[in-house]
Design an enzyme around this catalytic site. Structure first.
Site, PDB file in Angstrom:
ATOM      1  N   GLY A 270     -51.998  43.313  11.551  1.00  0.00           N
ATOM      2  CA  GLY A 270     -53.394  42.700  11.472  1.00  0.00           C
ATOM      3  C   GLY A 270     -53.323  41.217  12.030  1.00  0.00           C
TER       4      GLY A 270
ATOM      5  CG  MET B 108     -56.354  34.405   7.722  1.00  0.00           C
ATOM      6  SD  MET B 108     -55.760  32.731   7.491  1.00  0.00           S
ATOM      7  CE  MET B 108     -54.697  32.622   6.261  1.00  0.00           C
ATOM      8  N   GLY B 109     -53.982  36.506  11.133  1.00  0.00           N
ATOM      9  CA  GLY B 109     -52.870  37.059  11.896  1.00  0.00           C
ATOM     10  C   GLY B 109     -52.385  36.177  13.272  1.00  0.00           C
TER      11      GLY B 109
ATOM     12  CG  ASN C  51     -57.939  35.883   0.439  1.00  0.00           C
ATOM     13  OD1 ASN C  51     -56.988  35.180  -0.123  1.00  0.00           O
ATOM     14  ND2 ASN C  51     -58.991  35.603   1.122  1.00  0.00           N
TER      15      ASN C  51
ATOM     16  CB  ALA D  34     -57.596  31.440  10.887  1.00  0.00           C
TER      17      ALA D  34
ATOM     18  CE  LYS E 250     -57.961  31.722  -0.819  1.00  0.00           C
ATOM     19  NZ  LYS E 250     -57.104  32.432   0.243  1.00  0.00           N
TER      20      LYS E 250
ATOM     21  CG  ASN F   4     -61.020  34.943  -2.174  1.00  0.00           C
ATOM     22  OD1 ASN F   4     -59.883  34.954  -2.332  1.00  0.00           O
ATOM     23  ND2 ASN F   4     -61.465  34.118  -1.384  1.00  0.00           N
TER      24      ASN F   4
ATOM     25  CG  ASN G 284     -65.457  34.800  -0.514  1.00  0.00           C
ATOM     26  OD1 ASN G 284     -65.212  33.607  -0.693  1.00  0.00           O
ATOM     27  ND2 ASN G 284     -64.475  35.465   0.320  1.00  0.00           N
TER      28      ASN G 284
ATOM     29  CB  SER H 152     -64.177  35.097   4.810  1.00  0.00           C
ATOM     30  OG  SER H 152     -63.929  35.369   3.516  1.00  0.00           O
TER      31      SER H 152
HETATM   32  P1  NAD Z   1     -59.852  39.479  10.261  1.00  0.00           P
HETATM   33  O1  NAD Z   1     -61.323  40.154   9.786  1.00  0.00           O
HETATM   34  O2  NAD Z   1     -60.152  38.297  11.277  1.00  0.00           O
HETATM   35  O3  NAD Z   1     -59.021  40.380  10.970  1.00  0.00           O
HETATM   36  C1  NAD Z   1     -58.594  41.480  10.189  1.00  0.00           C
HETATM   37  C2  NAD Z   1     -58.700  42.651  11.354  1.00  0.00           C
HETATM   38  O4  NAD Z   1     -59.951  43.051  11.831  1.00  0.00           O
HETATM   39  C3  NAD Z   1     -57.858  42.306  12.680  1.00  0.00           C
HETATM   40  O5  NAD Z   1     -57.159  43.602  12.564  1.00  0.00           O
HETATM   41  C4  NAD Z   1     -58.835  42.035  13.424  1.00  0.00           C
HETATM   42  O6  NAD Z   1     -58.321  42.432  14.969  1.00  0.00           O
HETATM   43  C5  NAD Z   1     -60.081  42.978  13.213  1.00  0.00           C
HETATM   44  N1  NAD Z   1     -61.601  42.239  13.616  1.00  0.00           N
HETATM   45  C6  NAD Z   1     -61.618  41.083  13.299  1.00  0.00           C
HETATM   46  N2  NAD Z   1     -62.982  41.025  13.801  1.00  0.00           N
HETATM   47  C7  NAD Z   1     -63.326  42.160  14.357  1.00  0.00           C
HETATM   48  C8  NAD Z   1     -64.529  42.657  15.010  1.00  0.00           C
HETATM   49  N3  NAD Z   1     -65.396  41.826  15.205  1.00  0.00           N
HETATM   50  N4  NAD Z   1     -64.714  44.056  15.360  1.00  0.00           N
HETATM   51  C9  NAD Z   1     -63.563  45.017  15.010  1.00  0.00           C
HETATM   52  N5  NAD Z   1     -62.362  44.389  14.483  1.00  0.00           N
HETATM   53  C10 NAD Z   1     -62.330  43.184  14.111  1.00  0.00           C
HETATM   54  O7  NAD Z   1     -59.618  38.797   9.060  1.00  0.00           O
HETATM   55  P2  NAD Z   1     -58.857  37.639   8.438  1.00  0.00           P
HETATM   56  O8  NAD Z   1     -59.891  36.700   8.314  1.00  0.00           O
HETATM   57  O9  NAD Z   1     -57.611  37.306   9.526  1.00  0.00           O
HETATM   58  O10 NAD Z   1     -58.224  37.993   7.051  1.00  0.00           O
HETATM   59  C11 NAD Z   1     -57.166  38.599   6.933  1.00  0.00           C
HETATM   60  C12 NAD Z   1     -56.678  38.506   5.204  1.00  0.00           C
HETATM   61  O11 NAD Z   1     -56.154  37.208   5.064  1.00  0.00           O
HETATM   62  C13 NAD Z   1     -57.770  39.283   4.460  1.00  0.00           C
HETATM   63  O12 NAD Z   1     -57.355  39.669   3.294  1.00  0.00           O
HETATM   64  C14 NAD Z   1     -58.599  37.798   3.947  1.00  0.00           C
HETATM   65  O13 NAD Z   1     -59.104  37.791   2.902  1.00  0.00           O
HETATM   66  C15 NAD Z   1     -57.182  36.916   4.120  1.00  0.00           C
HETATM   67  N6  NAD Z   1     -57.610  35.316   4.262  1.00  0.00           N
HETATM   68  C16 NAD Z   1     -58.326  35.039   5.302  1.00  0.00           C
HETATM   69  C17 NAD Z   1     -58.749  33.687   5.470  1.00  0.00           C
HETATM   70  C18 NAD Z   1     -59.246  33.123   6.602  1.00  0.00           C
HETATM   71  O14 NAD Z   1     -59.510  31.978   6.628  1.00  0.00           O
HETATM   72  N7  NAD Z   1     -59.746  33.888   7.612  1.00  0.00           N
HETATM   73  C19 NAD Z   1     -58.009  32.871   4.437  1.00  0.00           C
HETATM   74  C20 NAD Z   1     -57.131  33.074   3.671  1.00  0.00           C
HETATM   75  C21 NAD Z   1     -56.883  34.696   3.267  1.00  0.00           C
END
Ligand code: NAD
Length: 307
Positions: free
Chosen positions: A7, A11-12, A102, A128, A184, A188, A192, A255
């Site tokens: 993923g 965040m990834g 989360n 992120a 946490k 959220n 959220n 988010s």
């Molecule tokens: P994200 O939505 O950025 O990414 C998750 C997945 O969705 C990835 O596979 C990504 O490629 C895909 N994706 C993202 N945007 C897309 C789009 N427009 N169309 C199609 N696919 C899309 O998620 P994230 O923010 O990285 O969150 C991942 C985990 O971490 C979640 O459980 C989140 O709650 C948690 N988290 C996020 C944050 C943050 O600041 N973003 C902070 C702490 C925890």
């Protein structure tokens, strides 16, 4: 160490980028075509506190074959089962799987695909964003707490902690991470979904007397249901933490607001307020605020035609 980031969204990308810069072998796994193509063509572009471009391998989960030392799970919650199903071939007996999503209840899902003593649960306050396919916006600082679910897993987990700290991810081994995961989730669960429904910033929600009453009721439900699940949560301490977080983030839309209102994407509501409602029912309790908020978010997803 061969690390798969399962993923590679916002965040990834952060975790993959920092671990790669610290010299680890990192492979990003994702299903989003435009994102995969952008990273394969231009590299992963980093903006925000640092400007950088790194050429990290990215592929679909089903294309990964090399056995992993570490898999860091960072999908959205509803994408987790599909991801775990797709990466079965890289999980050997030596692989550690760290969940940093989360929300609540992920360990039950992961246990269906990974032996329990190879699972580490964690929580992070890093943040992120994605500015578009292949472009991550990384700003601010954060921290991670992790715990191995194996009875004798601490030493192995501490090796992972060291590796992640070489990447400046500020990771601590926590002998009891579950209360921090709930805390946490409560952050959220209070801001959220409500900000997404009310179409407001965190500051606007907390400046409203009725908004605060809603927040306090949700906190209370998390605490009562957590305790029924055997998780000791101090309501006063959680409340202070929620209000403190809200003050720091007052100018932001959380988010879920970005996912639902701005980008018309499905939300993680079933793993936040929805999980509290489900666990309340399981324990013969009621969590009406969590239940109604979950229904309203799903109604909004339906109204917007999001699938
Ligand atoms: P994200 O939505 O950025 O990414 C998750 C997945 O969705 C990835 O596979 C990504 O490629 C895909 N994706 C993202 N945007 C897309 C789009 N427009 N169309 C199609 N696919 C899309 O998620 P994230 O923010 O990285 O969150 C991942 C985990 O971490 C979640 O459980 C989140 O709650 C948690 N988290 C996020 C944050 C943050 O600041 N973003 C902070 C702490 C925890």
């Amino acid at each position: 160490m061969l690390i798969y980031i399962a993923g590679a969204g916002a965040m990834g990308s952060r975790f993959g980028y920092q671990l790669h810069r610290a010299g680890q072998d990192v492979i990003l796994l994702d299903e989003w075509d435009a994102h995969i193509q952008a990273i394969q063509t231009n590299g992963l572009v980093i903006e925000g506190d640092r400007t950088d471009t790194v050429h990290l391998p990215i592929m679909r989960p089903s294309e990964a074959t090399q056995p992993a030392d570490l898999v860091i799970l960072l999908t959205k919650a509803m994408q987790l089962p599909q991801m775990l199903q797709s990466i079965q071939s890289v999980i050997s007996e030596q692989t550690q799987v760290l969940c940093l999503l989360n929300g609540l209840g992920h360990e039950e899902v992961i246990e269906q695909y990974v032996p329990r003593d190879q699972i580490m649960m964690g929580v992070t306050i890093w943040t992120a964003g994605l500015k578009g396919p292949g472009i991550a916006h990384l700003a601010g600082t954060g921290a991670v707490n992790i715990q191995s679910l194996a009875a004798n897993g601490k030493a192995r987990a501490e090796e992972i902690v060291d590796v992640m700290n070489q990447a400046e991810l500020n990771v601590t081994y926590d002998d009891d991470v579950i209360p921090s995961i709930w805390r946490k989730a409560c952050v959220n669960g209070t801001m959220n979904s409500t900000c997404a429904l009310l179409d407001c910033t965190i500051g606007e929600l907390f400046a409203s007397e009725s908004g605060q009453a809603l927040v306090n009721q949700i906190i209370h439900e998390f605490v009562v249901v957590g305790e029924a699940e055997g998780v000791q949560l101090n309501e006063e301490e959680i409340s202070k933490y929620v209000y403190h977080t809200a003050e720091i983030a007052k100018h932001h839309h959380p988010s879920m607001h970005q996912d639902l209102v701005q980008n018309n994407r499905l939300t993680e509501i079933d793993f936040i307020n929805g999980a509290v409602h489900r666990l309340a029912e399981k324990n013969g309790l009621a969590a009406p605020y969590s239940q109604q908020i979950t229904q309203m978010i799903h109604a909004k997803e339906n109204i917007l035609g999001i699938k």
